[in-house]
Design an enzyme around this catalytic site. Structure first.
Site, PDB file in Angstrom:
ATOM      1  N   HIS A   1     -43.405  72.155 -17.738  1.00 58.01           N
ATOM      2  CA  HIS A   1     -43.007  72.262 -16.372  1.00 58.01           C
ATOM      3  C   HIS A   1     -44.462  72.940 -15.407  1.00 58.01           C
ATOM      4  CE1 HIS A   1     -39.242  73.151 -17.203  1.00 58.01           C
ATOM      5  NE2 HIS A   1     -38.751  73.222 -18.098  1.00 58.01           N
TER       6      HIS A   1
ATOM      7  N   ASP B   1     -39.232  74.589  -9.644  1.00 50.86           N
ATOM      8  CA  ASP B   1     -39.081  73.694 -10.637  1.00 50.86           C
ATOM      9  C   ASP B   1     -37.571  73.794 -11.436  1.00 50.86           C
ATOM     10  OD1 ASP B   1     -38.625  75.053 -13.365  1.00 50.86           O
ATOM     11  OD2 ASP B   1     -40.952  74.825 -13.408  1.00 50.86           O
TER      12      ASP B   1
END
Length: 488
Positions: free
Chosen positions: A26, A125
């Site tokens: 991520h 995210d």
């Protein structure tokens, strides 16, 4: 406020805040998105927000490499002492995201209030949609950055509906799940954290799917040639108002590491090997094999007779994502010590084992590498696509089984061990390993996958060309941020 920040952004026309959940899968793509945001034009700045929980030295080096127009802020550590020791990584991450919301609110307020730069858009995210509660309260437009593919996002969005309409475990579903524009998926191939309804992660995944719909749009790390049918079907649903619009802006691929990577001994070893002869074996930053599977993989690689470069990590019999947050081991110990006795010595002529880490982008782009035995994490998948290297799919956790299905059945990029291998408790035997390695590296199916990989490499390279589809999609969503800033 309780946050640590660096490089406070200068006053600018457009300022964007990005939020990255823990884990290399991520942090890396969110950092790349931040680079592209500020590269879009003069006067555009960004703040990349991360979490103290589960941070690592690798994350720090990634953040340190960002351009000056990207500032960074770290939300303070939140307690997790009340979580059971066996809590899944998803439960841990989601708990951190939810418990840090007050500190995130303080941070956004500090940017919104004079003399702060303002916030034209907030971009958490994939795993942080609870943060939309804060951005909506503060009237900041919010866009979800999907660090994986659109098929996986479609599945997450569908989880609340699956939860509502079924009662059995998904592995027991009598029919495949058919998502619009996607390859049909057997229940066992769906997202790993929803495979056990009794686990706390399952209920959190239902929440995740609901909260993602709070986004004004989805920014997805994929590209048209990779998921054309899925993008078309998703647009139809968006046009009907069922989902926010999706913007395919990928592929985001790490550039060469340089420095430490250039000096790595494995690259010198690759220099000595014939073109396309080496199978690169790596299960990403988090993937972990059991002791038994490690032994079977080693025996299969040896029996295949093919050259290989294997990044070896410590085995775990309890958790296939045990390496996700790193491992604390004594320096005297090495994962190489967990390989079968005599394996390294017997394979000296054909193989190289590397403990813990190797420069993956450089390896995949080396002329000697002809295949990639991969866990099918999305970053690794895109790096293989950009390098034109076919995959031997070996999924372990998260959305990786879904990725393996897509790569093998639609994209034609991957071979897989027999259909029921790589399951929850399945061990892929050495004979199967040897057979599929030979097929990928020297068989007809492997040659077809290699040709498809070369074709997709060309379309991936064009996606961000001057008038490429990914660049157009990025410009479209970035244009909305400027409009929001002017309206504000």
């Amino acid at each position: 406020m309780g946050t640590e920040s660096t490089q406070a952004p200068a006053e600018s026309a457009v300022h964007v805040v990005l939020l990255a959940s823990p884990g290399a899968g991520h942090i890396l793509p969110v950092a790349e998105l931040a680079r592209r945001v500020v590269a879009r034009g003069a006067g555009v700045t960004a703040t990349l927000v991360t979490y103290t929980n589960f941070s690592s030295a690798d994350h720090s080096s990634t953040l340190a490499s960002l351009p000056p127009s990207v500032s960074t802020a770290v939300l303070p550590e939140v307690p997790l002492d009340d979580l059971p020791a066996e809590a899944r990584i998803e439960t841990r991450i989601f708990t951190v995201v939810k418990r840090a919301l007050p500190q995130l609110r303080d941070l956004l307020l500090s940017l919104l209030e004079p003399p702060g730069p303002g916030v034209a858009a907030f971009i958490p995210d994939l795993l942080c949609p609870w943060a939309f509660e804060v951005s909506m309260e503060l009237s900041v437009p919010g866009y979800l950055f999907c660090t994986t593919n659109l098929m996986a996002l479609s599945c997450i969005l569908h989880v609340p509906e699956l939860d509502r309409t079924t009662t059995c475990e998904f592995r027991d579903l009598p029919e495949p799940v058919r998502l619009p524009g996607c390859v049909p998926l057997r229940g066992v191939e769906l997202l790993d954290p929803i495979q056990d309804r009794s686990d706390p992660a399952y209920r959190l995944m239902v929440e995740l799917g609901k909260n993602q719909l709070l986004a004004d749009g989805f920014i997805v790390n994929t590209f048209d040639a990779m998921e054309h049918e899925t993008l078309v079907a998703f647009k139809e649903l968006s046009d009907k108002g069922l989902y926010p619009p999706a913007y395919a802006v990928g592929p985001f691929v790490r550039s060469s590491s340089g420095g430490e990577a250039d000096k790595h001994s494995c690259l010198r070893w690759l220099d000595e090997q014939p073109d396309g002869s080496v199978l690169y074996v790596c299960f990403g930053s988090g993937g972990t094999l059991s002791n038994e599977q490690t032994a079977e993989l080693a025996a299969g690689l040896e029996a295949s007779g093919r050259r290989f470069l294997w990044v070896v990590r410590f085995p775990s019999d309890k958790d296939r994502s045990a390496s996700f947050f790193g491992r604390s081991r004594g320096e005297a110990n090495s994962p190489i010590n967990y390989l079968p006795e005599g394996f390294v010595e017997r394979t000296t002529a054909t193989g190289l084992t590397v403990p813990e880490w190797a420069p993956q982008v450089e390896i995949l782009n080396h002329r000697a590498v002809g295949g990639f035995l991969s866990h099918c994490g999305w970053n690794s998948t895109l790096e293989a696509v950009a390098a034109g290297v076919p995959t031997l799919a070996w999924p372990l956790y998260a959305e990786q089984r879904m990725n393996a299905v897509m790569l093998s059945e639609r994209a034609g990029l991957a071979l897989r061990p027999r259909a029921d291998s790589c399951g929850e408790d399945e061990v892929v035997p050495r004979e199967e390993v040897a057979a599929v390695v030979r097929e990928l590296m020297a068989g007809k199916k492997g040659a077809a996958a290699r040709e498809k990989a070369r074709e997709l490499r060309e379309t991936a390279a064009k996606a961000w060309a001057q008038d490429g589809p990914s660049r157009r999609a990025f410009d479209a969503v970035a244009g909305k941020w400027k409009q929001a800033e002017r309206a504000g």
